[in-house]
Scaffold this motif. Structure first.
Motif, short mmCIF file in Angstrom:
data_model
loop_
_atom_site.label_atom_id
_atom_site.label_comp_id
_atom_site.label_asym_id
_atom_site.label_seq_id
_atom_site.Cartn_x
_atom_site.Cartn_y
_atom_site.Cartn_z
N GLY A 1 22.34 46.10 5.62
CA GLY A 1 21.37 45.37 6.43
C GLY A 1 20.40 44.51 5.64
O GLY A 1 19.67 43.71 6.22
N PHE A 2 20.37 44.62 4.33
CA PHE A 2 19.47 43.81 3.49
C PHE A 2 20.23 42.57 3.00
O PHE A 2 20.67 42.49 1.84
N LEU A 3 20.39 41.58 3.90
CA LEU A 3 21.24 40.43 3.61
C LEU A 3 20.72 39.60 2.43
O LEU A 3 21.50 38.99 1.70
N TRP A 4 19.42 39.58 2.24
CA TRP A 4 18.84 38.76 1.18
C TRP A 4 19.20 39.26 -0.21
O TRP A 4 19.09 38.55 -1.21
N LEU A 5 19.68 40.54 -0.31
CA LEU A 5 20.05 41.08 -1.61
C LEU A 5 21.20 40.31 -2.26
O LEU A 5 21.29 40.20 -3.48
N ASP A 6 22.10 39.76 -1.42
CA ASP A 6 23.25 39.03 -1.97
C ASP A 6 22.79 37.78 -2.71
O ASP A 6 23.25 37.50 -3.83
N VAL A 7 21.87 37.03 -2.12
CA VAL A 7 21.37 35.81 -2.77
C VAL A 7 20.50 36.17 -3.97
O VAL A 7 20.55 35.52 -5.02
N LEU A 8 19.68 37.21 -3.82
CA LEU A 8 18.85 37.65 -4.94
C LEU A 8 19.73 38.05 -6.13
O LEU A 8 19.42 37.75 -7.29
N ALA A 9 20.84 38.72 -5.84
CA ALA A 9 21.77 39.12 -6.91
C ALA A 9 22.34 37.89 -7.62
O ALA A 9 22.54 37.90 -8.84
N ALA A 10 22.60 36.82 -6.86
CA ALA A 10 23.11 35.59 -7.47
C ALA A 10 22.10 35.03 -8.47
O ALA A 10 22.46 34.55 -9.55
N VAL A 11 20.80 35.10 -8.11
CA VAL A 11 19.74 34.63 -9.02
C VAL A 11 19.69 35.51 -10.26
O VAL A 11 19.54 35.02 -11.39
N VAL A 12 19.79 36.84 -10.07
CA VAL A 12 19.76 37.78 -11.20
C VAL A 12 20.92 37.51 -12.15
O VAL A 12 20.75 37.49 -13.39
N ILE A 13 22.11 37.29 -11.61
CA ILE A 13 23.28 37.01 -12.44
C ILE A 13 23.08 35.73 -13.24
O ILE A 13 23.41 35.65 -14.43
N ALA A 14 22.51 34.71 -12.56
CA ALA A 14 22.23 33.47 -13.27
C ALA A 14 21.24 33.70 -14.41
O ALA A 14 21.37 33.11 -15.49
N GLY A 15 20.26 34.58 -14.19
CA GLY A 15 19.31 34.92 -15.24
C GLY A 15 19.98 35.60 -16.42
O GLY A 15 19.63 35.35 -17.59
N ILE A 16 20.95 36.48 -16.14
CA ILE A 16 21.70 37.14 -17.21
C ILE A 16 22.44 36.10 -18.05
O ILE A 16 22.45 36.16 -19.29
N ILE A 17 23.04 35.14 -17.37
CA ILE A 17 23.78 34.08 -18.07
C ILE A 17 22.83 33.29 -18.98
O ILE A 17 23.14 33.01 -20.14
N ILE A 18 21.65 32.95 -18.47
CA ILE A 18 20.67 32.18 -19.25
C ILE A 18 20.22 32.99 -20.47
O ILE A 18 20.11 32.46 -21.59
N HIS A 19 19.94 34.27 -20.26
CA HIS A 19 19.45 35.12 -21.36
C HIS A 19 20.46 35.19 -22.50
O HIS A 19 20.10 35.04 -23.68
N ILE A 20 21.72 35.43 -22.16
CA ILE A 20 22.74 35.55 -23.20
C ILE A 20 22.95 34.20 -23.89
O ILE A 20 23.08 34.12 -25.11
N GLY A 21 22.94 33.11 -23.12
CA GLY A 21 23.08 31.79 -23.71
C GLY A 21 21.95 31.48 -24.67
O GLY A 21 22.16 30.91 -25.75
N TRP A 22 20.71 31.87 -24.31
CA TRP A 22 19.57 31.64 -25.19
C TRP A 22 19.70 32.43 -26.49
O TRP A 22 19.41 31.91 -27.57
N LYS A 23 20.15 33.66 -26.40
CA LYS A 23 20.30 34.49 -27.60
C LYS A 23 21.32 33.86 -28.55
O LYS A 23 21.07 33.75 -29.76
N PHE A 24 22.46 33.44 -28.03
CA PHE A 24 23.48 32.81 -28.88
C PHE A 24 22.92 31.55 -29.53
O PHE A 24 23.10 31.31 -30.72
N SER A 25 22.25 30.73 -28.73
CA SER A 25 21.76 29.44 -29.23
C SER A 25 20.69 29.64 -30.30
O SER A 25 20.72 28.99 -31.35
N TRP A 26 19.74 30.54 -30.05
CA TRP A 26 18.64 30.74 -30.99
C TRP A 26 19.14 31.32 -32.31
O TRP A 26 18.72 30.89 -33.39
N ASP A 27 20.06 32.28 -32.24
CA ASP A 27 20.62 32.86 -33.46
C ASP A 27 21.37 31.79 -34.27
O ASP A 27 21.30 31.77 -35.50
N SER A 28 22.07 30.89 -33.58
CA SER A 28 22.80 29.83 -34.27
C SER A 28 21.84 28.84 -34.91
O SER A 28 22.08 28.37 -36.04
N VAL A 29 20.76 28.49 -34.22
CA VAL A 29 19.77 27.57 -34.78
C VAL A 29 19.17 28.16 -36.05
O VAL A 29 19.01 27.47 -37.06
#
Length: 386
Positions: A188-216
């Motif tokens: 019944g908590f329909l908004w959780l699906d969209v919120l999860a999409a935002v969280v997943i996008a945040g995970i992607i950004i975090h990992i990308g930042w770690k790779f990029s900063w370590d390489s720099v």
């Protein structure tokens, strides 16, 4: 009986084996990413799960990263050449930077889109149960490929392969988020699906930042940690013949380490003994850190970081010989001359054969003739010396 491979041959064999292992695990991962991406995008679209759809797009970014890895590993594992005497590992670092940048860009776009959906309240359809099945398959598959890729990355000492392994782990984690959010949305908590999409996008950004900063950090020649640097200095100081270490510089190239070190030794030892002491230091350091690619050691007779280092303007050998001839006359042909440049003075050792005339052999006369030479520190005269 086969002769053991030379270090150069062994290095070439290692590069070939590493490239083969990296290509194999990357191709397997890429095939898996294509299959999972299709499953998640189709299931997310048909069964109304924005989180699973974003997770599917995440899987396709894995495919793009796999293609980057294949290309970069092919180049970065090439043998050193005239233009790249230290090898091509920095290309791997650059590839990791590109991969991280792709992740940041994809994650930011997905986060923005789904944040707007969350604000506008567009979550109004309950996801279907096949979403749970697709997410569960993704979790199991990506966790398996993570462990497989990480094992290969550690074996061949590749930061790029390890980065790709963690990219797979991020996909598994995002699929776990899909499982939880879909369960909540079905409750019944329909908004959780969209919120999860935002969280997943945040995970992607975090990992990308770690790779990029370590390489720099690697591309700008960031050195070893203070603890590792001090540990290597201690190894050098504890080596027989080393009086002190007054400089140690380090930088990374891929997973490999390059070192420059200045070793202070006794000023009266031979060049070959100084070199041998340096080789003992190299052996000790390689035993402590097995990913040291190259150690360039400099043997010093004194600490040239002192406030008054020995000047480069002191006279060289030919000038000293000219002064000796002018002051004490022509030297016997078998006379040997040893010079020590210490504390801004030239310390002179003369070695005569016993057959030389007693006048030439007179240490008192030689010192007297050279007494007004301001550049000279001490004068030693040896008969039948080495």
């Amino acid at each position: 009986m086969n002769e053991p491979a030379s270090p150069a041959q062994q290095h070439r064999q290692n590069l070939t084996g590493e490239k083969t292992a990296a290509s194999r695990v990357t191709i397997i991962g890429m095939i898996l990413d294509v299959v999972l991406g299709l499953i998640k995008v189709i299931a997310g679209t048909l069964f109304h799960s924005q989180a699973l759809l974003v997770d599917g797009i995440h899987s396709f970014t894995d495919v793009a990263s796999d293609l980057v890895v294949l290309g970069v590993m092919r180049i970065s594992r090439k043998e050193p050449d005239q233009e790249h005497p230290y090898g091509h590992q920095r290309i791997e670092t650059f590839g990791t930077l590109v991969l991280g940048s792709i992740l940041i860009a994809v994650g930011a776009a997905l986060a923005w889109e789904n944040t707007l959906r969350l604000i506008e309240g567009k979550a109004d359809i309950v996801p279907g149960w096949p979403v749970l099945l697709a997410a569960a398959i993704s979790v199991a598959s990506k966790e398996w490929i993570y462990h497989y890729t990480r094992r290969v990355g550690l074996a061949i000492r590749s930061d790029l392969i390890l980065a790709n392994a963690w990219h797979s782990r991020s996909d598994a984690l995002s699929s776990v988020v899909v499982l939880l959010s879909t369960t909540g949305a079905m409750a019944g908590f329909l908004w959780l699906d969209v919120l999860a999409a935002v969280v997943i996008a945040g995970i992607i950004i975090h990992i990308g930042w770690k790779f990029s900063w370590d390489s720099v950090k690697e591309l700008v020649d960031t050195g070893l940690s203070p603890s590792d640097t001090e540990m290597l200095k201690d190894i050098a100081r504890q080596t027989d013949g080393v009086r002190n270490v007054h400089e140690l510089r380090s930088r990374r190239m891929g997973h490999d380490i390059l070192l420059d070190i200045h070793l202070v030794v006794r000023p009266d030892i031979s060049v070959s003994e100084g070199h041998q002491i340096g080789m003992h230091v190299v052996s000790g350091m390689r035993h402590a850190l097995d990913n040291i690619l190259d150690i360039n050691f400099h043997i010093d007779a004194e600490n040239d970081e002192d406030h008054s280092p020995t000047s480069e303007r002191l006279p060289h050998r030919e000038e000293i010989l000219s002064v000796l001839v002018d002051r004490i006359g022509e030297l016997p042909s078998n006379t040997r001359l040893r010079l020590h440049y210490l504390k801004n003075k030239v310390h002179l050792e003369l070695f005569f054969d016993p057959s030389a005339s007693s006048d030439v052999l007179s240490a008192e006369r030689i010192r007297g003739e050279l007494a007004d030479c301001s550049c000279l520190g001490s004068v030693w005269v040896w008969v039948n010396g080495p």
